[in-house]
Design an enzyme around this catalytic site. Structure first.
Site, short mmCIF file in Angstrom:
data_model
loop_
_atom_site.label_atom_id
_atom_site.label_comp_id
_atom_site.label_asym_id
_atom_site.label_seq_id
_atom_site.Cartn_x
_atom_site.Cartn_y
_atom_site.Cartn_z
N SER A 95 9.88 8.24 45.85
CA SER A 95 9.70 8.45 44.42
C SER A 95 8.26 8.23 43.99
CB SER A 95 10.62 7.54 43.63
OG SER A 95 11.05 6.45 44.35
N HIS B 255 11.07 15.48 46.56
CA HIS B 255 11.59 14.42 45.68
C HIS B 255 12.71 14.96 44.81
CE1 HIS B 255 10.78 11.56 42.07
NE2 HIS B 255 11.67 11.05 42.87
N GLU C 225 10.80 17.92 43.06
CA GLU C 225 9.34 17.85 43.02
C GLU C 225 8.85 17.99 44.47
OE1 GLU C 225 8.24 14.04 41.36
OE2 GLU C 225 6.61 14.91 40.21
N ASN D 211 7.89 10.43 38.08
CA ASN D 211 7.98 8.99 37.87
C ASN D 211 6.75 8.40 37.20
OD1 ASN D 211 10.61 8.58 38.68
ND2 ASN D 211 10.04 8.59 40.84
N1 3HC Z 1 28.69 15.07 41.40
C1 3HC Z 1 29.45 15.96 40.71
N2 3HC Z 1 29.71 15.86 39.40
C2 3HC Z 1 29.20 14.78 38.76
C3 3HC Z 1 28.41 13.81 39.41
C4 3HC Z 1 28.16 13.99 40.79
N3 3HC Z 1 27.41 13.14 41.51
N4 3HC Z 1 28.06 12.87 38.50
C5 3HC Z 1 28.58 13.24 37.32
N5 3HC Z 1 29.28 14.40 37.48
C6 3HC Z 1 29.96 15.16 36.44
C7 3HC Z 1 31.05 14.39 35.73
O1 3HC Z 1 32.27 14.54 36.41
C8 3HC Z 1 31.11 15.04 34.37
O2 3HC Z 1 31.88 16.21 34.37
P1 3HC Z 1 32.61 16.70 33.03
O3 3HC Z 1 31.55 16.87 32.00
O4 3HC Z 1 33.25 17.98 33.41
O5 3HC Z 1 33.57 15.60 32.73
C9 3HC Z 1 29.68 15.49 34.16
O6 3HC Z 1 29.02 15.46 35.42
C10 3HC Z 1 29.00 14.58 33.21
O7 3HC Z 1 29.13 13.26 33.69
P2 3HC Z 1 29.56 12.03 32.76
O8 3HC Z 1 30.54 12.45 31.73
O9 3HC Z 1 29.92 10.89 33.67
O10 3HC Z 1 28.25 11.53 32.06
P3 3HC Z 1 27.10 12.34 31.37
O11 3HC Z 1 27.60 13.38 30.48
O12 3HC Z 1 26.20 11.28 30.82
O13 3HC Z 1 26.32 13.06 32.55
C11 3HC Z 1 24.44 12.72 33.94
C12 3HC Z 1 25.88 12.35 33.64
C13 3HC Z 1 24.36 14.16 34.45
C14 3HC Z 1 24.00 11.77 35.01
C15 3HC Z 1 23.60 12.63 32.63
O14 3HC Z 1 23.84 11.40 32.01
C16 3HC Z 1 22.13 12.74 32.89
O15 3HC Z 1 21.59 13.83 33.04
N6 3HC Z 1 21.43 11.58 32.92
C17 3HC Z 1 20.01 11.52 33.19
C18 3HC Z 1 19.81 11.60 34.67
C19 3HC Z 1 18.35 11.53 35.04
O16 3HC Z 1 17.46 11.37 34.21
N7 3HC Z 1 18.09 11.60 36.35
C20 3HC Z 1 16.76 11.49 36.87
C21 3HC Z 1 16.53 10.06 37.21
S1 3HC Z 1 14.93 9.82 37.88
C22 3HC Z 1 15.10 10.12 39.49
O17 3HC Z 1 16.17 10.38 40.01
C23 3HC Z 1 13.85 10.02 40.31
C24 3HC Z 1 13.87 8.80 41.18
O18 3HC Z 1 12.74 8.87 42.03
C25 3HC Z 1 13.83 7.51 40.44
#
Ligand code: 3HC
Length: 282
Positions: free
Chosen positions: A119, A140, A152, A190
């Site tokens: 990251s 990434h 990325e 990040n």
């Molecule tokens: N696989 C398949 N489906 C998944 C899943 C997975 N791993 N995780 C969640 N889902 C599905 C759920 O079943 C749900 O389906 P539905 O809408 O049909 O019920 C849908 O995705 C939405 O999930 P939730 O209802 O649990 O929750 P959200 O609506 O909040 O969505 C999320 C979850 C997509 C994670 C959303 O909250 C989101 O986009 N969050 C921000 C994530 C983000 O910013 N990621 C980047 C982080 S930084 C990074 O990774 C870099 C690293 O280097 C630090």
């Protein structure tokens, strides 16, 4: 170069997600970790994710089974010698990653691309440790990998055009949109995201508002899908701290100093969702 087998090192949430999207391209995948419990947990994560897609009608059940069937779990590092690309997704520790890439550089035949899902750590330095810097690159992914569209792609100083082109094409086949970034601490994602999460920790520590209020402000006020403290818990507070430390030392600028509350939580073992407790309890 043609990629028919993808190796993934590290079966945590990122590694499992990468293995899943790689297998969804029709390729064979080797998912390797140091202990069988880790690879088993990774396979369970993949199964759970595929089940969600099947339940929603986004994936036929037979295809989900086929994707799982293309992934071979392994605790043997030697299994990775068969891969045409090895994507590393272990913890954010530069010396551990350098040691791993030094080993992979000797183990994998010439031509095998080595990629890191780091990251924030320097791709040029990891590439140097691998002994094959022209065939080394940053790939990434974002968490949760099966849902997030971005990859990325970070070129080190010596990454070849051919390596970059192969990895960009592979990312597209995984259903992702690859975006190129240069090798600066934290790259783009990040460098911008983590200072915001760190600032949310400061706001909580200084008593500006409660955790739920901080998250609600960012969700309702800025349309973020998750508030910054919930997102930090989701990423893992140890990972967030490591990234802030890389930004802090890499830029030698106190604007990136990790929030003491973040450090305290990591020291207490409250790492977010994965440990059951972070800014919230799970
Ligand atoms: N696989 C398949 N489906 C998944 C899943 C997975 N791993 N995780 C969640 N889902 C599905 C759920 O079943 C749900 O389906 P539905 O809408 O049909 O019920 C849908 O995705 C939405 O999930 P939730 O209802 O649990 O929750 P959200 O609506 O909040 O969505 C999320 C979850 C997509 C994670 C959303 O909250 C989101 O986009 N969050 C921000 C994530 C983000 O910013 N990621 C980047 C982080 S930084 C990074 O990774 C870099 C690293 O280097 C630090």
């Amino acid at each position: 170069m043609a990629i028919s087998t993808v190796g993934v090192v590290g079966a945590g949430q990122m590694g499992a997600g990468i293995a899943q999207v790689a297998a969804a391209t029709g390729r064979s995948v080797i998912l390797q970790d140091i202990a069988s419990e880790f690879v088993e947990r990774g396979m369970a994560t993949i199964h759970g994710s595929l089940e969600k897609f099947v339940a929603k009608g986004k994936l036929p059940a037979g295809e989900a089974d086929a994707i799982e069937g293309r992934i071979t779990p392994s605790v043997e590092q030697g299994a990775l010698a068969k891969a045409d690309i090895v994507i590393e997704a272990i913890i954010e520790d530069q010396s551990l990653k350098e040691g791993l890439f030094a080993t992979l550089g000797k183990l994998c035949p010439p031509g095998t691309i080595l990629a890191s899902n780091t990251s924030s750590i320097s791709i040029t330095e990891l590439g140097k440790a691998s002994g094959r810097p022209t065939e080394f690159i940053g790939m990434h992914f974002m968490n949760p990998v099966p849902l997030m569209e971005l990859v990325e792609v970070i070129r080190g100083r010596e990454t070849s055009d051919a390596t970059c082109a192969t990895v960009m094409a592979l990312a597209r086949e995984m259903g992702k949109t690859p975006v190129e970034a240069n090798d600066f601490p934290g790259f783009v994602a990040n460098r911008i995201l983590l200072p915001m999460l760190n600032e949310a920790c400061f706001a909580l520590m200084e008593g500006v508002a409660e955790a739920e209020a901080i998250d609600t402000v960012m969700k309702l006020g800025m349309n973020h899908p998750m508030g910054p403290l919930a997102l930090a818990d989701y990423i893992g507070l140890d990972t967030c701290l490591s990234i802030m430390e890389v930004l802090h030392s890499g830029f030698d600028d106190d604007k990136y100093r990790p929030c003491p509350l973040l450090r305290e939580k990591v020291e207490a073992g409250h790492l977010g969702r994965k440990s059951g407790r972070g800014f919230y309890e799970y």
